[in-house]
Design a protein around this motif. Structure first.
Motif, PDB file in Angstrom:
ATOM      1  N   ASP A  80       0.369  -1.438   0.232  1.00  0.00           N
ATOM      2  CA  ASP A  80      -0.154  -0.156  -0.101  1.00  0.00           C
ATOM      3  C   ASP A  80       0.930   1.184  -0.103  1.00  0.00           C
ATOM      4  O   ASP A  80       0.767   2.342   0.248  1.00  0.00           O
ATOM      5  CB  ASP A  80      -1.246  -0.006   1.354  1.00  0.00           C
ATOM      6  CG  ASP A  80       0.318  -0.212   2.589  1.00  0.00           C
ATOM      7  OD1 ASP A  80       0.839  -0.196   3.283  1.00  0.00           O
ATOM      8  OD2 ASP A  80      -1.038   0.558   3.247  1.00  0.00           O
ATOM      9  N   THR A  81       2.515   0.631  -0.151  1.00  0.00           N
ATOM     10  CA  THR A  81       3.157   2.193  -0.175  1.00  0.00           C
ATOM     11  C   THR A  81       3.785   1.783  -0.663  1.00  0.00           C
ATOM     12  O   THR A  81       3.954   0.564  -1.492  1.00  0.00           O
ATOM     13  CB  THR A  81       3.792   2.228   0.864  1.00  0.00           C
ATOM     14  OG1 THR A  81       4.745   1.331   1.700  1.00  0.00           O
ATOM     15  CG2 THR A  81       3.076   3.303   2.611  1.00  0.00           C
ATOM     16  N   LEU A  82       4.850   2.954  -2.194  1.00  0.00           N
ATOM     17  CA  LEU A  82       5.842   2.571  -2.758  1.00  0.00           C
ATOM     18  C   LEU A  82       7.103   2.681  -1.654  1.00  0.00           C
ATOM     19  O   LEU A  82       7.582   1.361  -2.504  1.00  0.00           O
ATOM     20  CB  LEU A  82       5.979   4.098  -3.081  1.00  0.00           C
ATOM     21  CG  LEU A  82       7.791   3.833  -4.657  1.00  0.00           C
ATOM     22  CD1 LEU A  82       6.984   3.514  -5.699  1.00  0.00           C
ATOM     23  CD2 LEU A  82       7.490   5.362  -4.976  1.00  0.00           C
ATOM     24  N   SER A  83       7.460   2.527  -1.130  1.00  0.00           N
ATOM     25  CA  SER A  83       8.922   2.772  -0.158  1.00  0.00           C
ATOM     26  C   SER A  83       8.493   0.968   0.221  1.00  0.00           C
ATOM     27  O   SER A  83       7.223   0.866   0.694  1.00  0.00           O
ATOM     28  CB  SER A  83       9.544   3.352   0.368  1.00  0.00           C
ATOM     29  OG  SER A  83       9.153   4.484   0.146  1.00  0.00           O
ATOM     30  N   PRO A  84       9.157   0.693   0.532  1.00  0.00           N
ATOM     31  CA  PRO A  84       9.242  -1.300   1.081  1.00  0.00           C
ATOM     32  C   PRO A  84       9.092  -1.261   2.832  1.00  0.00           C
ATOM     33  O   PRO A  84       9.647  -0.066   3.457  1.00  0.00           O
ATOM     34  CB  PRO A  84       9.537  -1.919   0.361  1.00  0.00           C
ATOM     35  CG  PRO A  84      11.167  -1.303   0.231  1.00  0.00           C
ATOM     36  CD  PRO A  84      10.963  -0.032   0.108  1.00  0.00           C
ATOM     37  N   GLN A 123       2.916  10.300  -0.287  1.00  0.00           N
ATOM     38  CA  GLN A 123       1.711  10.353  -0.494  1.00  0.00           C
ATOM     39  C   GLN A 123       1.429  10.911  -0.925  1.00  0.00           C
ATOM     40  O   GLN A 123       0.146  10.211  -1.528  1.00  0.00           O
ATOM     41  CB  GLN A 123       1.220  10.975   1.285  1.00  0.00           C
ATOM     42  CG  GLN A 123       1.240  10.295   2.156  1.00  0.00           C
ATOM     43  CD  GLN A 123       0.736  11.114   3.829  1.00  0.00           C
ATOM     44  OE1 GLN A 123       1.432  12.502   3.363  1.00  0.00           O
ATOM     45  NE2 GLN A 123       0.927  10.372   4.778  1.00  0.00           N
ATOM     46  N   ARG A 124       1.922  11.998  -1.812  1.00  0.00           N
ATOM     47  CA  ARG A 124       1.763  13.020  -3.020  1.00  0.00           C
ATOM     48  C   ARG A 124       1.349  11.857  -4.323  1.00  0.00           C
ATOM     49  O   ARG A 124       0.032  11.882  -4.887  1.00  0.00           O
ATOM     50  CB  ARG A 124       1.969  14.082  -2.984  1.00  0.00           C
ATOM     51  CG  ARG A 124       2.152  14.653  -5.052  1.00  0.00           C
ATOM     52  CD  ARG A 124       0.754  15.769  -4.346  1.00  0.00           C
ATOM     53  NE  ARG A 124       0.878  16.603  -5.864  1.00  0.00           N
ATOM     54  CZ  ARG A 124      -0.457  16.969  -5.811  1.00  0.00           C
ATOM     55  NH1 ARG A 124      -1.827  16.966  -4.628  1.00  0.00           N
ATOM     56  NH2 ARG A 124      -0.740  17.713  -7.264  1.00  0.00           N
ATOM     57  N   ILE A 125       2.429  11.202  -4.270  1.00  0.00           N
ATOM     58  CA  ILE A 125       2.223   9.938  -5.795  1.00  0.00           C
ATOM     59  C   ILE A 125       1.211   9.054  -5.833  1.00  0.00           C
ATOM     60  O   ILE A 125       0.922   8.735  -6.301  1.00  0.00           O
ATOM     61  CB  ILE A 125       3.999  10.245  -5.643  1.00  0.00           C
ATOM     62  CG1 ILE A 125       4.103   9.303  -7.946  1.00  0.00           C
ATOM     63  CG2 ILE A 125       4.098   9.107  -4.900  1.00  0.00           C
ATOM     64  CD1 ILE A 125       5.504   8.631  -7.723  1.00  0.00           C
ATOM     65  N   ILE A 126       1.226   9.144  -4.407  1.00  0.00           N
ATOM     66  CA  ILE A 126      -0.346   7.361  -3.934  1.00  0.00           C
ATOM     67  C   ILE A 126      -1.416   8.299  -4.410  1.00  0.00           C
ATOM     68  O   ILE A 126      -1.991   7.691  -5.176  1.00  0.00           O
ATOM     69  CB  ILE A 126      -0.795   6.774  -2.829  1.00  0.00           C
ATOM     70  CG1 ILE A 126       1.532   6.634  -2.672  1.00  0.00           C
ATOM     71  CG2 ILE A 126      -1.403   5.965  -2.697  1.00  0.00           C
ATOM     72  CD1 ILE A 126       1.976   6.168  -1.189  1.00  0.00           C
TER      73      ILE A 126
END
Length: 543
Positions: free
Chosen positions: A334-338, A498-501
């Motif tokens: 649910d996030t870009l970073s692991p 949060q912005r890119i998501i």
């Protein structure tokens, strides 16, 4: 990195008979416990051996074991001695001086000197080289201007003082500078060899020179088997235990596990069923990668220019089902970073990112997906769209593509999806040239910091293949690099993610965790989830 390398979606597969034979020729050494030979596999073919140009995990593993930089990264990315015997830093953190060893040689017999670093770094940032990784030099004096074509490469903040002293000048303090120095992009290059081989440099074992623990033999540029042989010129050869590492590319789980069982491989990447069945067996090993598999939608094309359409695609995907379909020990993203890459004030960085954006746009919700699809139809003036999802041709990538095709078509009526599965090199070429609709790809952190993921998607980054462009996002990432406040840096990075998501600049799908069988007699293979994955310098096979 893609594999960054970008990263190959976890999976493994059938080799041509000749490659299998090459792998099997040394099987007796492995199964009998001979200490000098290791038989290993990789998931994908080598992209290249030119460290200025490669982007994938397989190639960086090869470079990490055949080249040597200022530092090596040991277990848990611990910085260990490489060619630098002494490091001093100015009080403001902007000037680094490295004293180098004087007993390391290139495989062509030339001594390794400070000038080899100067040449390498200048070559990588030179726009004419075409490096997709040159942005990682940002922070080294004049690097940004050189990459933009506004200054000459010889103005880069790096210089040699004699043969054994390297001085690096930074525009600003870089918190992760030492980790960068352990990444192969920052290793030296032999100018004589690069100029001798020209465009062929790094395209085969014979057109590459080496200064690391091993030299590579037998890679022609396209074949699926090769070997690493102990480098007699390496400064620390007494601590290199193996004489030979036989590599073969495997793309199907059943094939590589059969080879493991028959003693022809010392390690095998497992598929979904085997992972479940073997988890209690001796040798079962989980590899936690600092990686994310995600979708890049080509924003130079309709309908991907439409934010509501991108949101509809994301909400149509059940990430838990997808992770189960590709197997191993993959976790829904649910996030870009692991997760487990870095902590901030005692909390996992991803816990700071999670919030309204991740709940709203990275969670399966059929009705919301259809509502965004309806908005997109109205804004685009069309009721239907056809597009292709580009994937690699390995087993897991194909499965992921098929799942995405099924769930998108069943959720969004009027959207027709075709899966295009092709060899990795070809897929990377397609994606890099913008010749794709949607690319199923992955990224592995080059070092343990979320900036490795976030910097990638800024407007002017050479690896921003989806052409995502958002001024708010760009500013947050840029501000994080110059603020002297650690608190503000983390705040900027969290807001950027949060912005890119929330705009679905990319669509995170899952975080791979690979399940392997590794023969218990294999010792001291160092694996890191970020950067070049494997370090075989001290590895051995016990009796």
């Amino acid at each position: 990195m893609r594999g960054f390398k970008k990263l190959m979606v976890a999976g493994v597969v059938t080799l041509a008979g000749a490659a299998l034979a090459a792998c099997g020729n040394n099987s007796s050494n492995s199964s009998s416990g001979t200490e000098k030979t290791l038989n290993w596999m990789d998931k994908t073919e080598i992209e290249g051996m030119d460290l200025s140009k490669v982007t994938d995990a397989t190639s960086f593993t090869q470079l990490n074991n055949t080249m040597e930089g200022l530092y090596r990264l040991g277990k848990n990315s611990k910085v260990e001695p490489g060619l630098a015997t002494k490091t001093t830093t100015s009080k403001d953190g902007k000037t680094w001086t490295f004293t180098l060893r004087n007993n390391d040689k290139w495989s062509n017999g030339d001594p390794v000197t400070a000038q080899d670093f100067v040449y390498s770094w200048r070559r990588t940032v030179d726009p004419s080289t075409g490096s997709q990784y040159s942005y990682l030099f940002s922070g080294v004096k004049n690097a940004d201007a050189i990459v933009a074509g506004k200054k000459r490469p010889n103005t880069l903040g790096v210089k040699a003082e004699g043969k054994d002293k390297l001085v690096v000048t930074l525009d600003k303090r870089i918190p992760y500078f030492k980790l960068l120095m352990g990444f192969p992009l920052f290793f030296p290059q032999n100018q004589k060899a690069v100029e001798q081989y020209g465009k062929s440099y790094g395209t085969s074992s014979k057109t590459t020179v080496y200064n690391g623990p091993f030299v590579q033999k037998g890679w022609t540029g396209s074949n699926l088997s090769w070997k690493l042989v102990k480098n007699k010129n390496y400064w620390d050869k007494k601590n290199v235990k193996l004489d030979t590492i036989n590599f073969s590319v495997q793309k199907t789980p059943s094939t590589d596990y059969n080879l493991y069982q028959s003693g022809k491989l010392d390690a095998a990447l497992l598929g979904p069923q085997a992972s479940k069945q073997l988890k209690n067996q001796k040798g079962y090993t989980l590899r936690k990668t600092s990686s994310t598999i995600y979708l890049e939608m080509n924003m130079k094309k309709k309908p991907f220019t439409n934010e509501n359409f991108r949101k509809a695609i994301s909400l149509a995907i059940d990430r838990k089902e997808l992770a189960n379909s590709v197997g191993g020990a993959a976790e829904p993203a649910d996030t870009l970073s692991p997760e487990n890459m870095i902590e901030v004030n005692g909390k996992d960085y991803t816990d700071l990112v999670r919030g309204e954006a991740t709940k709203q746009f990275n969670t399966f919700n059929k009705s919301k997906a259809q509502a965004f699809w309806k908005k997109a139809q109205q804004e685009l003036g069309k009721k239907s769209f056809n597009f292709a999802i580009l994937t690699y041709d390995d087993d897991a990538s194909k499965k992921a593509g098929e799942y995405l095709q099924s769930t998108i078509e069943s959720t969004l009526k009027g959207v027709n999806v075709r899966v295009q599965s092709i060899p990795k090199k070809t897929a990377l070429n397609h994606a890099g040239s913008g010749n794709y609709d949607v690319f199923l790809m992955g990224w592995t952190a080059d070092f343990s910091d979320p900036i490795s993921f976030l910097d990638l998607n800024t407007s002017k980054n050479s690896q921003n293949w989806e052409k995502y462009s958002d001024p708010t996002y760009d500013k947050l990432v840029a501000d994080s690099k110059v603020t002297p406040s650690e608190t503000k840096r983390w705040d900027d990075l969290v807001k950027a993610e949060q912005r890119i998501i929330s705009t679905q600049g990319v669509t995170p799908l899952y975080h791979p965790e690979e399940a392997w069988m590794v023969r218990p007699s294999v010792k001291n293979v160092i694996y890191n989830g970020a950067g070049a994955p494997y370090n075989f310098k001290g590895a051995y096979v016990a009796n």
